[in-house]
Design a protein around this motif. Structure first.
Motif, short mmCIF file in Angstrom:
data_model
loop_
_atom_site.label_atom_id
_atom_site.label_comp_id
_atom_site.label_asym_id
_atom_site.label_seq_id
_atom_site.Cartn_x
_atom_site.Cartn_y
_atom_site.Cartn_z
N ASP A 45 0.83 -1.21 0.00
CA ASP A 45 0.00 0.00 0.00
C ASP A 45 0.86 1.26 0.00
OD1 ASP A 45 -2.78 -0.54 -0.13
OD2 ASP A 45 -2.69 -1.41 1.88
N ASN A 46 0.26 2.33 -0.50
CA ASN A 46 0.82 3.68 -0.45
C ASN A 46 2.26 3.72 -0.98
OD1 ASN A 46 0.23 6.38 0.07
ND2 ASN A 46 1.21 6.33 2.08
N VAL A 47 2.44 3.27 -2.21
CA VAL A 47 3.74 3.28 -2.88
C VAL A 47 3.93 4.65 -3.54
CG1 VAL A 47 5.18 2.21 -4.64
CG2 VAL A 47 3.64 0.81 -3.25
N PHE A 48 5.04 5.29 -3.25
CA PHE A 48 5.33 6.60 -3.82
C PHE A 48 5.61 6.46 -5.32
CE2 PHE A 48 8.71 9.90 -4.64
CZ PHE A 48 7.83 10.96 -4.70
N ARG A 49 4.99 7.36 -6.13
CA ARG A 49 5.12 7.33 -7.59
C ARG A 49 4.80 5.94 -8.12
NH1 ARG A 49 10.73 9.59 -9.45
NH2 ARG A 49 9.66 9.47 -11.46
N VAL A 50 3.60 5.49 -7.83
CA VAL A 50 3.21 4.11 -8.11
C VAL A 50 3.25 3.81 -9.60
CG1 VAL A 50 0.75 4.66 -8.20
CG2 VAL A 50 1.49 2.35 -7.60
N ASN A 51 2.92 4.78 -10.46
CA ASN A 51 2.96 4.52 -11.90
C ASN A 51 4.37 4.18 -12.38
OD1 ASN A 51 0.22 4.94 -12.21
ND2 ASN A 51 0.45 7.11 -12.69
N TYR A 52 5.35 4.94 -11.89
CA TYR A 52 6.75 4.70 -12.27
C TYR A 52 7.23 3.36 -11.73
CZ TYR A 52 11.84 5.15 -12.10
OH TYR A 52 13.18 4.92 -12.21
N VAL A 53 6.91 3.08 -10.47
CA VAL A 53 7.35 1.81 -9.86
C VAL A 53 6.71 0.63 -10.57
CG1 VAL A 53 7.38 0.46 -7.74
CG2 VAL A 53 7.79 2.91 -7.64
N GLU A 54 5.42 0.74 -10.88
CA GLU A 54 4.73 -0.36 -11.56
C GLU A 54 5.33 -0.63 -12.93
OE1 GLU A 54 1.19 -1.68 -14.20
OE2 GLU A 54 2.06 0.31 -14.07
N ARG A 55 5.70 0.42 -13.65
CA ARG A 55 6.32 0.25 -14.97
C ARG A 55 7.67 -0.47 -14.84
NH1 ARG A 55 5.82 4.98 -16.35
NH2 ARG A 55 7.90 5.82 -15.91
N ARG A 56 8.47 -0.08 -13.85
CA ARG A 56 9.75 -0.75 -13.64
C ARG A 56 9.57 -2.21 -13.27
NH1 ARG A 56 13.32 1.63 -9.36
NH2 ARG A 56 14.81 0.18 -10.31
N VAL A 57 8.58 -2.50 -12.42
CA VAL A 57 8.34 -3.88 -11.99
C VAL A 57 7.90 -4.73 -13.17
CG1 VAL A 57 6.82 -5.34 -10.60
CG2 VAL A 57 7.86 -3.30 -9.59
N ARG A 58 7.03 -4.20 -14.03
CA ARG A 58 6.58 -4.96 -15.19
C ARG A 58 7.74 -5.26 -16.14
NH1 ARG A 58 1.31 -5.91 -15.83
NH2 ARG A 58 -0.20 -4.67 -14.65
N GLU A 59 8.60 -4.27 -16.37
CA GLU A 59 9.76 -4.50 -17.22
C GLU A 59 10.69 -5.54 -16.60
OE1 GLU A 59 11.49 -0.69 -17.68
OE2 GLU A 59 9.97 0.05 -19.10
N PHE A 60 10.84 -5.48 -15.29
CA PHE A 60 11.70 -6.44 -14.59
C PHE A 60 11.15 -7.85 -14.69
CE2 PHE A 60 13.64 -8.52 -10.93
CZ PHE A 60 14.93 -8.03 -10.96
N LEU A 61 9.86 -8.01 -14.40
CA LEU A 61 9.25 -9.33 -14.50
C LEU A 61 9.22 -9.82 -15.94
CD1 LEU A 61 6.25 -8.98 -12.00
CD2 LEU A 61 8.42 -10.16 -11.64
N GLY A 62 9.08 -8.89 -16.91
CA GLY A 62 9.11 -9.28 -18.31
C GLY A 62 10.47 -9.81 -18.72
N SER A 63 11.54 -9.18 -18.22
CA SER A 63 12.88 -9.67 -18.55
C SER A 63 13.13 -11.04 -17.93
CB SER A 63 13.93 -8.67 -18.06
OG SER A 63 13.93 -8.58 -16.64
N ILE A 64 12.56 -11.25 -16.72
CA ILE A 64 12.68 -12.57 -16.09
C ILE A 64 11.97 -13.62 -16.94
CG2 ILE A 64 12.08 -13.94 -14.05
CD1 ILE A 64 12.35 -11.41 -12.40
N LYS A 65 10.80 -13.28 -17.46
CA LYS A 65 10.03 -14.23 -18.27
C LYS A 65 10.80 -14.58 -19.54
CE LYS A 65 6.19 -16.46 -19.29
NZ LYS A 65 6.51 -16.95 -20.61
N VAL A 66 11.46 -13.62 -20.16
CA VAL A 66 12.25 -13.89 -21.36
C VAL A 66 13.39 -14.84 -21.04
CG1 VAL A 66 13.80 -12.85 -23.06
CG2 VAL A 66 11.65 -11.72 -22.48
#
Length: 258
Positions: free
Chosen positions: A231-252
């Motif tokens: 909950d209450n993550v600062f700049r959640v849009n930016y963090v979510e984008r980084r997390v998705r890219e990170f999990l996407g690289s793991i999937k590759v």
């Protein structure tokens, strides 16, 4: 005429030489961080507008002069401070989703319009009386009051920052860790086929702090039934984008290793 000596073969690889797929992907794909640290912040950080208003009003109220002399009417500063105070309490009391924000503005507009129509029909100075009330009410506050409020929030913000050092999430290529407690208690979850979702339950909190909620859903395994909420993550849009890219690289990397 003597034959010229044979030139040595060029040692450089041909331009069309085969390059391993993994190496080519590393060259094309930007380098990803080795880990992502996510901090859930306490709700008190949403009060930063009131803290900022307090220190600004301390100076405007004459608190910094050797011979105290306010730059602005102290009563006006007091009313504006109360307005910011009410707004901050309102943000932390209710969740203003998109629908609630629209309903709140619509209700306020209807009330103001209704008062205006009543004033025209009854020839009663409704808004004049409201203005007179605020003008005559003496809400002048001493500059030291604003300074004390700012100092209190400064201490609370420091405690909030320290709390994030003992309660946070760490995303690594093979695991998601939740570290909490003074002794560093830790819980780990596998990132295999893990997904992430973003929610912004309060639009005003997002405007003030960029705050929102991240929801991690582990893949098949012992933790598949669990939903991990940050909950209450600062700049959640930016963090979510980084997390998705990170999990996407793991999937590759997972697909390539099969």
């Amino acid at each position: 005429m003597a034959d010229e000596p044979a030139k040595p073969a060029d040692s450089k690889p041909a331009a069309n030489a085969d390059v391993p797929v993994s190496q080519a992907l590393k060259q094309v794909r930007p380098a990803m961080p080795e880990r992502i640290v996510i901090h859930p912040w306490p709700k008190i950080v949403l009060a930063w507008p009131l803290a900022l208003t307090s220190i600004v009003f301390y100076f405007l109220g004459g608190g910094w002069w050797k011979d105290p002399g306010p730059l602005i009417d102290p009563s006006a500063l007091g009313w504006w401070w109360m307005f910011v105070f009410f707004f901050n309490l309102l943000v932390q009391t209710f969740d203003f989703g998109r629908g609630n924000v629209i309903a709140t503005f619509a209700t306020t507009a209807v009330i103001l319009l209704g008062l205006y129509v009543y004033e025209l029909q009854s020839q009663t100075a409704v808004y004049g009386a409201i203005y007179q009330f605020f003008r005559d009410a003496n809400l002048a506050l001493h500059p030291n009051f604003y300074l004390c409020i700012f100092a209190i929030f400064g201490v609370l913000f420091l405690f909030a920052f320290l709390a994030t050092r003992f309660d946070y999430w760490v995303l690594e290529p093979n695991r998601l860790m939740h570290k909490h407690g003074l002794l560093g208690d830790e819980r780990q979850y596998a990132t295999l086929q893990m997904s992430v979702e973003k929610e912004i339950p309060d639009l005003l909190e997002w405007v003030i702090f960029g705050g929102g909620r991240l929801i991690f859903k582990p893949g098949p395994g012992a933790d598949a039934h669990k939903t991990l909420i940050v909950d209450n993550v600062f700049r959640v849009n930016y963090v979510e984008r980084r997390v998705r890219e990170f999990l996407g690289s793991i999937k590759v990397d997972e697909d390539r290793s099969k």
